[in-house]
Design a protein around this motif. Structure first.
Motif, PDB file in Angstrom:
ATOM      1  N   ARG A   1       0.800  -1.225   0.000  1.00  0.00           N
ATOM      2  CA  ARG A   1       0.000   0.000   0.000  1.00  0.00           C
ATOM      3  C   ARG A   1       0.831   1.272   0.000  1.00  0.00           C
ATOM      4  O   ARG A   1       0.294   2.352  -0.188  1.00  0.00           O
ATOM      5  CB  ARG A   1      -0.927  -0.009   1.211  1.00  0.00           C
ATOM      6  N   SER A   2       2.125   1.158   0.213  1.00  0.00           N
ATOM      7  CA  SER A   2       2.956   2.346   0.410  1.00  0.00           C
ATOM      8  C   SER A   2       2.994   3.283  -0.786  1.00  0.00           C
ATOM      9  O   SER A   2       3.144   4.481  -0.618  1.00  0.00           O
ATOM     10  CB  SER A   2       4.369   1.949   0.821  1.00  0.00           C
ATOM     11  N   ASP A   3       2.846   2.768  -2.011  1.00  0.00           N
ATOM     12  CA  ASP A   3       2.875   3.658  -3.176  1.00  0.00           C
ATOM     13  C   ASP A   3       1.486   3.896  -3.765  1.00  0.00           C
ATOM     14  O   ASP A   3       1.343   4.413  -4.860  1.00  0.00           O
ATOM     15  CB  ASP A   3       3.829   3.131  -4.241  1.00  0.00           C
ATOM     16  N   SER A   4       0.458   3.525  -3.008  1.00  0.00           N
ATOM     17  CA  SER A   4      -0.907   3.702  -3.477  1.00  0.00           C
ATOM     18  C   SER A   4      -1.440   5.077  -3.113  1.00  0.00           C
ATOM     19  O   SER A   4      -0.964   5.716  -2.183  1.00  0.00           O
ATOM     20  CB  SER A   4      -1.816   2.638  -2.853  1.00  0.00           C
ATOM     21  N   SER A   5      -2.443   5.501  -3.826  1.00  0.00           N
ATOM     22  CA  SER A   5      -3.099   6.769  -3.549  1.00  0.00           C
ATOM     23  C   SER A   5      -3.748   6.729  -2.171  1.00  0.00           C
ATOM     24  O   SER A   5      -4.502   5.805  -1.859  1.00  0.00           O
ATOM     25  CB  SER A   5      -4.167   7.014  -4.618  1.00  0.00           C
ATOM     26  N   SER A   6      -3.484   7.737  -1.353  1.00  0.00           N
ATOM     27  CA  SER A   6      -4.096   7.778  -0.024  1.00  0.00           C
ATOM     28  C   SER A   6      -5.609   7.946  -0.143  1.00  0.00           C
ATOM     29  O   SER A   6      -6.363   7.421   0.675  1.00  0.00           O
ATOM     30  CB  SER A   6      -3.483   8.889   0.828  1.00  0.00           C
ATOM     31  N   PHE A   7      -6.079   8.643  -1.164  1.00  0.00           N
ATOM     32  CA  PHE A   7      -7.518   8.783  -1.388  1.00  0.00           C
ATOM     33  C   PHE A   7      -8.145   7.414  -1.674  1.00  0.00           C
ATOM     34  O   PHE A   7      -9.171   7.064  -1.109  1.00  0.00           O
ATOM     35  CB  PHE A   7      -7.796   9.752  -2.550  1.00  0.00           C
ATOM     36  N   VAL A   8      -7.513   6.632  -2.508  1.00  0.00           N
ATOM     37  CA  VAL A   8      -8.006   5.289  -2.823  1.00  0.00           C
ATOM     38  C   VAL A   8      -8.066   4.445  -1.556  1.00  0.00           C
ATOM     39  O   VAL A   8      -9.059   3.774  -1.283  1.00  0.00           O
ATOM     40  CB  VAL A   8      -7.132   4.610  -3.899  1.00  0.00           C
ATOM     41  N   LEU A   9      -7.012   4.478  -0.763  1.00  0.00           N
ATOM     42  CA  LEU A   9      -6.978   3.677   0.463  1.00  0.00           C
ATOM     43  C   LEU A   9      -8.085   4.092   1.436  1.00  0.00           C
ATOM     44  O   LEU A   9      -8.744   3.242   2.031  1.00  0.00           O
ATOM     45  CB  LEU A   9      -5.610   3.786   1.133  1.00  0.00           C
ATOM     46  N   ARG A  10      -8.315   5.397   1.586  1.00  0.00           N
ATOM     47  CA  ARG A  10      -9.381   5.868   2.479  1.00  0.00           C
ATOM     48  C   ARG A  10     -10.752   5.403   1.986  1.00  0.00           C
ATOM     49  O   ARG A  10     -11.600   4.995   2.774  1.00  0.00           O
ATOM     50  CB  ARG A  10      -9.353   7.394   2.601  1.00  0.00           C
ATOM     51  N   CYS A  11     -10.967   5.459   0.680  1.00  0.00           N
ATOM     52  CA  CYS A  11     -12.257   5.029   0.129  1.00  0.00           C
ATOM     53  C   CYS A  11     -12.451   3.529   0.288  1.00  0.00           C
ATOM     54  O   CYS A  11     -13.539   3.075   0.665  1.00  0.00           O
ATOM     55  CB  CYS A  11     -12.362   5.429  -1.339  1.00  0.00           C
ATOM     56  N   LEU A  12     -11.429   2.759   0.013  1.00  0.00           N
ATOM     57  CA  LEU A  12     -11.537   1.308   0.143  1.00  0.00           C
ATOM     58  C   LEU A  12     -11.813   0.901   1.583  1.00  0.00           C
ATOM     59  O   LEU A  12     -12.482  -0.102   1.831  1.00  0.00           O
ATOM     60  CB  LEU A  12     -10.272   0.616  -0.367  1.00  0.00           C
ATOM     61  N   ASP A  13     -11.315   1.684   2.524  1.00  0.00           N
ATOM     62  CA  ASP A  13     -11.508   1.375   3.937  1.00  0.00           C
ATOM     63  C   ASP A  13     -12.987   1.337   4.310  1.00  0.00           C
ATOM     64  O   ASP A  13     -13.399   0.577   5.167  1.00  0.00           O
ATOM     65  CB  ASP A  13     -10.760   2.394   4.804  1.00  0.00           C
ATOM     66  N   GLY A  14     -13.801   2.133   3.633  1.00  0.00           N
ATOM     67  CA  GLY A  14     -15.219   2.176   3.968  1.00  0.00           C
ATOM     68  C   GLY A  14     -16.115   1.442   2.989  1.00  0.00           C
ATOM     69  O   GLY A  14     -17.330   1.456   3.126  1.00  0.00           O
ATOM     70  N   ALA A  15     -15.527   0.793   2.007  1.00  0.00           N
ATOM     71  CA  ALA A  15     -16.338   0.156   0.961  1.00  0.00           C
ATOM     72  C   ALA A  15     -16.646  -1.298   1.290  1.00  0.00           C
ATOM     73  O   ALA A  15     -15.799  -2.025   1.799  1.00  0.00           O
ATOM     74  CB  ALA A  15     -15.592   0.226  -0.369  1.00  0.00           C
ATOM     75  N   ASP A  16     -17.861  -1.691   0.973  1.00  0.00           N
ATOM     76  CA  ASP A  16     -18.277  -3.080   1.128  1.00  0.00           C
ATOM     77  C   ASP A  16     -18.494  -3.634  -0.286  1.00  0.00           C
ATOM     78  O   ASP A  16     -19.622  -3.742  -0.759  1.00  0.00           O
ATOM     79  CB  ASP A  16     -19.561  -3.148   1.956  1.00  0.00           C
ATOM     80  N   VAL A  17     -17.384  -3.957  -0.946  1.00  0.00           N
ATOM     81  CA  VAL A  17     -17.429  -4.389  -2.340  1.00  0.00           C
ATOM     82  C   VAL A  17     -17.960  -5.816  -2.424  1.00  0.00           C
ATOM     83  O   VAL A  17     -17.534  -6.695  -1.669  1.00  0.00           O
ATOM     84  CB  VAL A  17     -16.023  -4.301  -2.980  1.00  0.00           C
ATOM     85  N   ASP A  18     -18.883  -6.040  -3.338  1.00  0.00           N
ATOM     86  CA  ASP A  18     -19.456  -7.363  -3.573  1.00  0.00           C
ATOM     87  C   ASP A  18     -18.358  -8.296  -4.096  1.00  0.00           C
ATOM     88  O   ASP A  18     -17.861  -8.127  -5.199  1.00  0.00           O
ATOM     89  CB  ASP A  18     -20.581  -7.240  -4.600  1.00  0.00           C
ATOM     90  N   ARG A  19     -17.990  -9.278  -3.299  1.00  0.00           N
ATOM     91  CA  ARG A  19     -16.886 -10.181  -3.646  1.00  0.00           C
ATOM     92  C   ARG A  19     -17.274 -11.219  -4.698  1.00  0.00           C
ATOM     93  O   ARG A  19     -16.433 -11.962  -5.166  1.00  0.00           O
ATOM     94  CB  ARG A  19     -16.351 -10.855  -2.390  1.00  0.00           C
TER      95      ARG A  19
END
Length: 173
Positions: free
Chosen positions: A11-29
């Motif tokens: 995760r170190s080179d990932s967008s911090s915005f992307v990481l924050r959004c993924l933290d709250g997402a309940d993606v259909d697996r």
């Protein structure tokens, strides 16, 4: 959705915005997720680490070769038409890429209850010429989405109407 620690090298080179959004997402697996353009796979690796079924797409065969170690890949020019079925992805991720008609095209790929995560690049050199105009991304997403996070930043050049954009939206069921 993300583990408690995000100091992981994946995760170190990932967008911090992307990481924050993924933290709250309940993606259909049960649905695949799309990283387009996936580049060398930095976000595909994050998505895969979350147990998601990732598909990477890019126009560059060399970059796809690197992503292929993480996820199945599809060579495609996102601005010339996408070879994917409408409403077939639980999440579509677009980071640091934009172009005419792109947002509407990728929004069409998001399944009901799925997410669209879109982040443009900032203002560097002449790249502002490729950025959307104020309000354009929201218009292209349309009323079929609930906007969860949205930020536009105006160009520092006051004579330019382009904006950098961060969008996280969920398709209405």
């Amino acid at each position: 959705m993300l583990p408690a620690t995000v100091s992981d090298p994946i995760r170190s080179d990932s967008s911090s915005f992307v990481l924050r959004c993924l933290d709250g997402a309940d993606v259909d697996r049960t649905l695949p997720v799309l990283d387009i353009p996936c580049g060398r796979g930095r976000h595909a690796r994050v998505l895969a680490s979350l147990g998601l079924n990732v598909v990477g797409s890019d126009i560059d065969a060399g970059r796809l070769a690197e992503t292929r170690a993480t996820a199945p890949v599809v060579k495609a020019d996102a601005l010339a038409g996408l070879p994917f079925r409408s409403r077939s992805f639980g999440l579509v991720l677009v980071v640091h890429f934009t172009g005419a008609g792109l947002v509407a095209a990728v929004a069409d790929l998001v399944a009901p209850g799925g997410y669209l995560l879109f982040e443009t690049f900032g203002f560097n050199g002449d790249n502002w010429k490729q950025l959307p105009l104020a309000g354009e991304v929201l218009r292209d997403v349309g009323s079929g989405f609930e906007v969860l996070k949205y930020h536009e930043r105006k160009s520092p050049n006051l004579d330019v109407g382009s904006v950098s954009v961060k969008l996280f939206a969920k398709r209405r069921a």
